[in-house]
Write a protein that holds these residues in place. Sequence first.
Motif, short mmCIF file in Angstrom:
data_model
loop_
_atom_site.label_atom_id
_atom_site.label_comp_id
_atom_site.label_asym_id
_atom_site.label_seq_id
_atom_site.Cartn_x
_atom_site.Cartn_y
_atom_site.Cartn_z
N ARG A 44 39.19 -86.31 76.11
CA ARG A 44 39.38 -87.13 74.89
C ARG A 44 38.06 -87.63 74.34
O ARG A 44 37.85 -87.72 73.13
N HIS A 45 37.10 -87.91 75.23
CA HIS A 45 35.81 -88.45 74.77
C HIS A 45 34.79 -87.35 74.52
O HIS A 45 33.63 -87.61 74.25
N ARG A 46 35.23 -86.08 74.69
CA ARG A 46 34.33 -84.93 74.46
C ARG A 46 33.05 -85.09 75.28
O ARG A 46 31.94 -84.95 74.81
N THR A 47 33.27 -85.33 76.58
CA THR A 47 32.14 -85.61 77.48
C THR A 47 31.36 -84.34 77.80
O THR A 47 31.96 -83.28 78.07
N VAL A 48 30.03 -84.42 77.75
CA VAL A 48 29.21 -83.24 78.06
C VAL A 48 28.23 -83.52 79.20
O VAL A 48 27.45 -82.64 79.56
N ASP A 49 28.21 -84.74 79.74
CA ASP A 49 27.25 -85.07 80.78
C ASP A 49 27.90 -85.89 81.89
O ASP A 49 28.97 -86.45 81.71
#
Length: 229
Positions: A44-49
């Motif tokens: 949902r938070h479009r996490t990439v790290d």
Amino acid sequence: MRIDAISIFPDYFAPLDLSLPGKARRAGLVDFTAHDLRGWATDRHRTVDDTPYGGGAGMVMKPEPWGEALDAVCTDAAVLIVPTPSGAPFTHADAVDLSGAEHLVFACGRYEGIDQRVIDHAATRWQVREISLGDFVVNGGEVAALAIIEAVVRLIPGFMGNPESLAEESHADGLLEYPVYTKPAHWRDLDVPEVLLSGDHGRIAAWRREQSRARTRQRRPDLTHDAGE
Ligand SMILES: N#Cc1c(-c2ccc3ccn(Cc4ccc(CN5CCCCC5)cc4)c3c2)n[nH]c1N
């Protein structure tokens, strides 16, 4: 040539519409697309790290979004270029080599870098080049990608208006460029070297060769093994 860049800051590549590569795009020599890595982040938070295994400062880019992005963007002919401080120094020879490629894909990392498994897995499917722009650290791969794209695109046959100028460039013959001058012949008590006004093309060529050699000896002793002897 098709060029794709994947980044969490795709707008970083907007200057390509203004510079040399922009002209190449309009001429149909280069097709460039910038992609937002977050488009392949599924949470949902479009996490990439996430935090680094083994501890240490900063964050590392997660493998999942990168894996999906490369699967979607890379063709079989893709050369995947990963800018990184730990890469091989980028040279003119690299630019010449890459100017013959069919498809370049730039994986532009941020934070402390990309999970190594992304590069290792990509190397089983495409040619991968981990490249450094120089011996300094910037905050991400985008500036290196822009520099590499500009260095490569200008070498594509048919792009430069005057291809002869490419032959005399720095590093094309292993030497630094000679100094250049234009009108007026006298400016702020400084004159253009007389030889350049002589019309003697042999003297001018010799003077330029010596200027290149002197500059290279003075500024780049690392290049003077037998360059331009
Ligand atoms: N090309 C090129 C570059 C880059 C470049 C290219 C790509 C990325 C992605 C992220 N960063 C920032 C970054 C990368 C590493 C570190 C230091 N290490 C991290 C891991 C543990 C040990 C320490 C700090 C910061 C990048 C920098 N810098 N200089 C060049 N010539």
